[in-house]
Scaffold this active site. Structure first.
Site, PDB file in Angstrom:
ATOM      1  N   LYS A  95      -9.169  45.902 152.869  1.00 14.94           N
ATOM      2  CA  LYS A  95      -9.688  45.524 151.555  1.00 14.94           C
ATOM      3  C   LYS A  95     -11.136  45.091 151.746  1.00 14.94           C
ATOM      4  O   LYS A  95     -11.570  44.882 152.889  1.00 14.94           O
ATOM      5  CB  LYS A  95      -8.841  44.426 150.925  1.00 14.94           C
ATOM      6  CG  LYS A  95      -8.915  43.073 151.607  1.00 14.94           C
ATOM      7  CD  LYS A  95      -8.138  42.069 150.789  1.00 14.94           C
ATOM      8  CE  LYS A  95      -8.541  40.660 151.125  1.00 14.94           C
ATOM      9  NZ  LYS A  95      -7.887  39.671 150.295  1.00 14.94           N
TER      10      LYS A  95
ATOM     11  N   THR B  97       3.160  31.688 159.032  1.00 11.34           N
ATOM     12  CA  THR B  97       4.236  32.251 158.200  1.00 11.34           C
ATOM     13  C   THR B  97       5.443  32.522 159.083  1.00 11.34           C
ATOM     14  O   THR B  97       5.363  33.334 160.013  1.00 11.34           O
ATOM     15  CB  THR B  97       3.744  33.555 157.542  1.00 11.34           C
ATOM     16  OG1 THR B  97       2.616  33.226 156.736  1.00 11.34           O
ATOM     17  CG2 THR B  97       4.827  34.191 156.683  1.00 11.34           C
TER      18      THR B  97
ATOM     19  N   CYS C 180      -0.535  40.881 156.108  1.00  9.77           N
ATOM     20  CA  CYS C 180       0.424  40.001 155.429  1.00  9.77           C
ATOM     21  C   CYS C 180       1.551  40.750 154.726  1.00  9.77           C
ATOM     22  O   CYS C 180       2.712  40.622 155.107  1.00  9.77           O
ATOM     23  CB  CYS C 180      -0.314  39.103 154.463  1.00  9.77           C
ATOM     24  SG  CYS C 180      -1.637  38.204 155.279  1.00  9.77           S
TER      25      CYS C 180
ATOM     26  N   PHE D 120      -3.460  41.614 140.242  1.00  9.35           N
ATOM     27  CA  PHE D 120      -2.578  42.393 141.117  1.00  9.35           C
ATOM     28  C   PHE D 120      -1.877  43.530 140.385  1.00  9.35           C
ATOM     29  O   PHE D 120      -0.733  43.862 140.656  1.00  9.35           O
ATOM     30  CB  PHE D 120      -1.594  41.465 141.859  1.00  9.35           C
ATOM     31  CG  PHE D 120      -2.286  40.788 143.002  1.00  9.35           C
ATOM     32  CD1 PHE D 120      -3.269  39.840 142.750  1.00  9.35           C
ATOM     33  CD2 PHE D 120      -2.036  41.142 144.314  1.00  9.35           C
ATOM     34  CE1 PHE D 120      -3.976  39.251 143.784  1.00  9.35           C
ATOM     35  CE2 PHE D 120      -2.740  40.572 145.354  1.00  9.35           C
ATOM     36  CZ  PHE D 120      -3.705  39.619 145.082  1.00  9.35           C
ATOM     37  N   LEU D 121      -2.618  44.106 139.453  1.00  5.66           N
ATOM     38  CA  LEU D 121      -2.117  45.302 138.769  1.00  5.66           C
ATOM     39  C   LEU D 121      -3.107  46.450 138.952  1.00  5.66           C
ATOM     40  O   LEU D 121      -3.184  47.327 138.104  1.00  5.66           O
ATOM     41  CB  LEU D 121      -1.924  45.015 137.275  1.00  5.66           C
ATOM     42  CG  LEU D 121      -0.650  44.280 136.871  1.00  5.66           C
ATOM     43  CD1 LEU D 121      -0.577  44.129 135.357  1.00  5.66           C
ATOM     44  CD2 LEU D 121       0.610  45.002 137.381  1.00  5.66           C
TER      45      LEU D 121
ATOM     46  N   GLU E  33       0.580  28.681 154.005  1.00  6.39           N
ATOM     47  CA  GLU E  33      -0.805  28.952 153.629  1.00  6.39           C
ATOM     48  C   GLU E  33      -0.828  30.144 152.675  1.00  6.39           C
ATOM     49  O   GLU E  33      -0.145  31.127 152.908  1.00  6.39           O
ATOM     50  CB  GLU E  33      -1.586  29.270 154.914  1.00  6.39           C
ATOM     51  CG  GLU E  33      -3.019  29.597 154.705  1.00  6.39           C
ATOM     52  CD  GLU E  33      -3.729  28.506 153.955  1.00  6.39           C
ATOM     53  OE1 GLU E  33      -3.794  27.383 154.473  1.00  6.39           O
ATOM     54  OE2 GLU E  33      -4.200  28.760 152.831  1.00  6.39           O
ATOM     55  N   PHE E  34      -1.642  30.042 151.641  1.00  3.60           N
ATOM     56  CA  PHE E  34      -1.696  31.140 150.674  1.00  3.60           C
ATOM     57  C   PHE E  34      -3.082  31.784 150.621  1.00  3.60           C
ATOM     58  O   PHE E  34      -3.423  32.432 149.628  1.00  3.60           O
ATOM     59  CB  PHE E  34      -1.289  30.632 149.281  1.00  3.60           C
ATOM     60  CG  PHE E  34       0.100  30.050 149.260  1.00  3.60           C
ATOM     61  CD1 PHE E  34       1.214  30.878 149.344  1.00  3.60           C
ATOM     62  CD2 PHE E  34       0.300  28.684 149.191  1.00  3.60           C
ATOM     63  CE1 PHE E  34       2.508  30.350 149.352  1.00  3.60           C
ATOM     64  CE2 PHE E  34       1.582  28.145 149.196  1.00  3.60           C
ATOM     65  CZ  PHE E  34       2.686  28.976 149.274  1.00  3.60           C
TER      66      PHE E  34
ATOM     67  N   VAL F  98      -6.214  31.725 159.469  1.00  8.37           N
ATOM     68  CA  VAL F  98      -5.689  30.500 158.849  1.00  8.37           C
ATOM     69  C   VAL F  98      -6.203  29.268 159.579  1.00  8.37           C
ATOM     70  O   VAL F  98      -6.722  28.328 158.961  1.00  8.37           O
ATOM     71  CB  VAL F  98      -4.137  30.539 158.848  1.00  8.37           C
ATOM     72  CG1 VAL F  98      -3.565  29.207 158.387  1.00  8.37           C
ATOM     73  CG2 VAL F  98      -3.639  31.666 157.941  1.00  8.37           C
TER      74      VAL F  98
ATOM     75  N   ASN G 173       4.459  36.401 148.709  1.00  8.52           N
ATOM     76  CA  ASN G 173       3.829  37.639 149.175  1.00  8.52           C
ATOM     77  C   ASN G 173       4.611  38.866 148.735  1.00  8.52           C
ATOM     78  O   ASN G 173       4.039  39.885 148.354  1.00  8.52           O
ATOM     79  CB  ASN G 173       3.697  37.626 150.700  1.00  8.52           C
ATOM     80  CG  ASN G 173       2.397  36.971 151.136  1.00  8.52           C
ATOM     81  OD1 ASN G 173       1.652  36.462 150.295  1.00  8.52           O
ATOM     82  ND2 ASN G 173       2.113  36.977 152.412  1.00  8.52           N
TER      83      ASN G 173
END
Ligand code: UGA
Length: 458
Positions: free
Chosen positions: A341, A121, A281, A270-271, A154-155, A11, A229
């Site tokens: 990922k 966070t 996270c 997100f499926l 932050e995203f 971040v 999240n």
């Protein structure tokens, strides 16, 4: 605007480089000497697409230093972006945030106005505590300080961090002070109005709309981060739960996701069913939210179920292997992908680590590949590397299948989409392919000679 950023992790560094690109005067502070050495040599300590080039672009203006005292007094805005690692009970540890606030307050000039922004966070109520920490230091110093504390969660997504920083969906600010909100509005003006020239690697998406800056109270801003999240995590767990049932009733979860995603209220993103979520996270933040809830004596069964389903996905992949191989003892299994990922070397909470540990515990021989995360995985699994000669890493993906009994795709790296499946299958003792991310078309994999098993697919 003169900005000091405390912390150069994912971040902090992304924010520093992007704000510097937007012509702010940025100094970033980190105590980690090895990180600073890299940064002083112009090298990014994190693997993030585009960050190295952007760092080189802003190299002549950005500064990196170990000293809060050197950069904070002059700054107008100070951003805290240090880690909040999980404690043993899952709660987020805010020690580093409070320590950073203390150090900042120790060097603030009397009467000068500063905006102190918490980007890490943090559990709900932390901004209030940070304000108290700052006030306590001022009274210890016997000075009258003028600091407005604001929450600005932050995203960013790893692997897409710069894209997300230049073209966010929204900016959230939680503050009780108009002065802090005004400073943050000036900070983000080039993004809110999209007045900057996009870097060549990150062109403005044609469909991109100006992002709103939402202002709210600090507690709600902190909650927005956790709720966002957790919602994304449970969306993934939901489709994974459906995937399990699809297997039982002979339906295809990729078709189901397509069908429900066409409903604009649900949406496609997100499926993707598969091995579920890892990283620093969702596992940490869902646990931290449960920690916050426990402290308030409140139950959150949906969040608990999302976590249980997520970790069950890893076990189910090992079960599938057991089913096809009958026993794992003495079998050779190739692992495609170690990072949690694609496009990152981050292996924190990565499904691959749990799967590898379980395979080794059951006596399998494991050969693992990843385009960039091998060094981190080797370190995370060092106890196994040192004690178990059944674990091998390879940088050549085509070495994985040699004499193997099964391949398991764990991370959907682009490279794996383009593999010559026929060549892989031919080298294997038994060509079993467990596709933990539904990357391949079952018919394609079968035509290449594989016994193919996906997640939630017939
Ligand atoms: C996530 C959020 O997306 C960010 O908005 C947030 O800022 C960040 O956490 C954070 O709190 O710092 P990140 O963990 O980098 O970002 O990665 P995601 O892209 O959200 O993916 C998380 C995990 O979910 C990955 O393991 C991915 O494989 C998995 N996933 C994602 C699925 O299994 N299915 C999907 O459909 C999408």
């Amino acid at each position: 605007m003169k900005i000091a950023i405390i912390g150069t992790g994912y971040v902090g560094l992304t924010t520093a480089v992007v704000l510097s690109y937007l012509h702010h005067d940025v100094a970033a502070v980190d105590k980690d000497e090895s990180k600073l050495a890299l940064l002083h040599a112009g090298k990014s300590p994190i693997h993030e697409p585009g960050i190295q080039n952007l760092l080189e672009d802003v190299w002549h203006t950005i500064r990196f230093t170990p000293s809060v005292a050197e950069v904070v007094p002059d700054a107008e805005l100070i951003l805290i972006a240090v880690g909040t690692p999980p404690k043993k009970n899952g709660e987020a540890d805010t020690r580093h945030v409070e320590q950073a606030a203390r150090e900042v307050a120790q060097v603030c000039l009397p009467n000068k106005h500063y905006t102190l922004v918490v980007k890490s966070t943090v559990p709900i109520g932390t901004n209030q505590r940070v304000a108290e920490v700052v006030e306590n230091v001022f009274s210890e110093r016997g000075i009258r300080g003028n600091v407005s504390v604001a929450s600005n969660p932050e995203f960013l997504q790893e692997g897409l961090a710069l894209q997300g920083a230049f073209y966010p969906d929204r900016i959230v600010v939680g503050a009780n002070s108009e002065a802090a909100i005004d400073t943050l509005r000036r900070l983000y003006k080039p993004i809110l109005e999209q007045t900057f020239d996009p870097p060549s690697e990150f062109p403005r998406p044609p469909s991109y709309h100006l992002p709103p800056m939402m202002t709210t109270d600090p507690n709600s801003a902190e909650m927005i981060k956790y709720a966002a999240n957790t919602f994304l995590a449970l969306k993934i767990s939901f489709i994974n739960e459906i995937a399990g049932l699809c297997e039982a009733v002979d339906a295809d979860v990729t078709e189901v996701a397509r069908g429900i995603g066409l409903d604009a209220r649900i949406g496609h993103r997100f499926l993707r069913a598969g091995l579920g979520w890892g990283g620093s996270c969702y596992p940490k933040d869902t646990a931290a939210l449960l920690g916050v809830a426990a402290q308030s004596g409140y139950e959150m069964p949906i969040t608990e179920a999302a976590r249980a389903i997520n970790f069950r996905q890893r076990e189910r992949i090992v079960e599938k292997l057991r089913d096809v191989l009958h026993t794992l003892e003495g079998k050779t299994v190739g692992i495609l992908g170690l990072a949690f990922k694609p496009n990152t070397d981050d292996i924190r909470e990565a499904p691959a680590l749990d799967i590898i540990r379980e395979l080794l515990a059951e006596g399998a021989i494991v050969r693992a590949h990843d385009p960039i995360a091998i060094a981190n995985a080797r370190q995370a699994l060092r106890e196994k590397v040192n004690t178990n000669n059944g674990l091998h890493f390879t940088e050549d993906v085509y070495e994985l299948p040699y004499d193997a009994d099964a391949l398991v795709l764990v991370t959907e790296w682009d490279l794996y989409h383009r593999l010559e499946l026929r060549r892989l299958a031919k080298q294997m003792k038994t060509p079993n392919l467990i596709d933990g991310r539904n990357v391949y078309l079952p018919e394609e994999a079968r035509a290449a000679g594989f016994h193919y098993i996906g997640v939630g697919r017939t």
